[in-house]
Write a protein that holds these residues in place. Structure first.
Motif, mmCIF file in Angstrom:
data_model
loop_
_atom_site.group_PDB
_atom_site.id
_atom_site.type_symbol
_atom_site.label_atom_id
_atom_site.label_comp_id
_atom_site.label_asym_id
_atom_site.label_seq_id
_atom_site.Cartn_x
_atom_site.Cartn_y
_atom_site.Cartn_z
ATOM 1 N N UNK A 173 0.849 -1.193 0.000
ATOM 2 C CA UNK A 173 0.000 0.000 0.000
ATOM 3 C C UNK A 173 0.886 1.245 0.000
ATOM 4 N N UNK A 174 0.534 2.209 -0.857
ATOM 5 C CA UNK A 174 1.248 3.479 -0.903
ATOM 6 C C UNK A 174 0.323 4.619 -0.531
ATOM 7 N N UNK A 175 0.839 5.589 0.206
ATOM 8 C CA UNK A 175 0.047 6.736 0.671
ATOM 9 C C UNK A 175 0.839 8.007 0.406
ATOM 10 N N UNK B 27 -7.813 3.868 8.329
ATOM 11 C CA UNK B 27 -9.146 3.422 7.929
ATOM 12 C C UNK B 27 -9.176 2.981 6.474
ATOM 13 N N UNK B 28 -8.674 3.819 5.590
ATOM 14 C CA UNK B 28 -8.820 3.543 4.163
ATOM 15 C C UNK B 28 -7.755 2.587 3.633
ATOM 16 N N UNK B 29 -6.610 2.524 4.288
ATOM 17 C CA UNK B 29 -5.652 1.479 3.925
ATOM 18 C C UNK B 29 -6.263 0.116 4.212
ATOM 19 N N UNK B 30 -6.977 0.009 5.326
ATOM 20 C CA UNK B 30 -7.650 -1.249 5.637
ATOM 21 C C UNK B 30 -8.715 -1.593 4.619
ATOM 22 N N UNK B 31 -9.482 -0.595 4.193
ATOM 23 C CA UNK B 31 -10.548 -0.827 3.214
ATOM 24 C C UNK B 31 -9.963 -1.270 1.874
ATOM 25 N N UNK B 32 -8.959 -0.553 1.376
ATOM 26 C CA UNK B 32 -8.371 -0.903 0.083
ATOM 27 C C UNK B 32 -7.618 -2.229 0.149
ATOM 28 N N UNK B 33 -6.926 -2.459 1.259
ATOM 29 C CA UNK B 33 -6.212 -3.720 1.407
ATOM 30 C C UNK B 33 -7.152 -4.910 1.367
ATOM 31 N N UNK B 34 -8.286 -4.793 2.062
ATOM 32 C CA UNK B 34 -9.266 -5.881 2.058
ATOM 33 C C UNK B 34 -9.846 -6.083 0.662
#
Length: 349
Positions: free
Chosen positions: A12-14, A53-60
């Protein structure tokens, strides 16, 4: 049908910007998977919470493990060894222990880096550096990456390494001579994308915040609107002052222009070349070309940092990884190559 498992090395990249946070799933050779852009909150704690929050959403969504590595790129003066943002003017941060905050909120490994240097790594490895490289599948080309966004900064990639310490590249803070008023101002007060929009509104008598953004100013300049032409010409001439100074110190490496202005094509690139060359004297003028990864360069670069952790230099490692991919796959993923210095091609992810 069961979704395909993510490729080994997917992370994941941010990219934390002054106005937006970009989060995306990054494949082992620069593929951008599920991604999104969100407003940047006001405080470091809120930024970290939104990332988690959104790293978790995209990762899932991508089928990644909760402990997948995350790379986070932030602007300003960054002590990467300590994981601290010493000063980020556009965020209003000072001495923020961002890595410590992220590690407390994310279950997997975290690596923190500078947004522009991360973007330079991505462009050298997966973007503009590919067609500029001496040979297909070889080491990425040397280049200077200059994204124009909320601020202005630069990063230099040379022989697979980033040049300079944590203060290198903060060219937006340089005092330059603004061509219309003759005043000395900070470069990013004149030549950043946000400054171009603001200065156009002032020149056109439009209320603050109600005017067009930099992309629209470029479009109006292309259409021949005089106010837009003057604002854009002043910004590019001022930017050329700084870029010519960089070229005089490191030589005529290709200059890769990123951010939304790169999408303006020759309306932006041709006058910028024309403003740099006369300032160089006997020094050859460098190619000035558009970035190929668009607004997602920082996000992809953050992913590159996450992929290589504290290991080998990300540019060199990415070159080795990319050399194993076929030329046809590379052309499909990145678009066909364009001649150096023509400005052909489009920035975008």
């Amino acid at each position: 049908m069961t979704p395909a498992a993510p490729a080994e090395g997917t992370v994941l990249g941010v990219d934390v910007g002054g106005t937006r946070i970009k989060i995306g799933v990054v494949g082992p050779t620069g593929e951008l998977g599920p991604h999104l852009s969100l407003p940047t909150p006001a405080t470091p704690d809120e930024v970290v919470a939104r990332i988690a929050q959104h790293a978790g959403i995209l990762g899932a969504r991508a089928g990644l493990a909760p402990t997948t590595p995350v790379g986070v790129a932030v602007p300003g003066v960054i002590n990467e060894a300590a994981g601290t943002v010493e000063l980020a003017i556009n965020l209003g941060w000072e001495q923020v222990p961002i890595r410590e905050l992220l590690r407390a909120a994310l279950p997997g490994p975290v690596r923190v880096g500078h947004d522009v240097r991360a973007g330079a790594l991505a462009e050298a490895s997966w973007g503009a550096g590919r067609p500029l490289a001496a040979s297909p599948g070889g080491a990425p080309a040397d280049l200077v990456f200059v994204p124009l966004g909320t601020g202005v900064a630069a990063a230099v990639v040379h022989e697979g390494h980033l040049l300079g310490d944590r203060y290198a590249g903060e060219i937006g803070q340089l005092r330059v001579l603004e061509p219309v008023t003759g005043r000395h101002m900070r470069l990013e007060e004149v030549a950043s994308a946000s400054a171009i929009g603001r200065r156009y509104a002032e020149a056109a008598g439009i209320a603050a915040g109600a005017g067009p953004d930099a992309r629209e100013v470029v479009a109006r300049a292309r259409a021949g609107e005089r106010t837009a032409e003057e604002v854009l010409a002043g910004a590019l001439d001022t930017l050329a002052q700084a870029l010519a100074t960089i070229v005089s110190g490191i030589g005529p490496l290709p200059i890769v222009i990123g951010g939304g202005l790169a999408e303006g094509g020759e309306t932006v690139l041709a006058p910028l070349r024309g403003a740099i060359a006369p300032r160089l004297g006997a020094i050859p003028a460098p190619p000035v070309v558009p970035a190929r990864l668009g607004m997602w360069a920082g996000c992809l670069g953050a992913g590159l940092l996450a992929q290589h952790g504290d290991g080998p230099d990300p540019v060199a490692a990415a070159a080795a990884s990319s050399s194993s991919a076929s030329a046809s796959a590379s052309a499909s993923d990145r678009g066909s190559a364009w001649p150096v210095g023509t400005g052909a091609g489009a920035a975008g992810a």
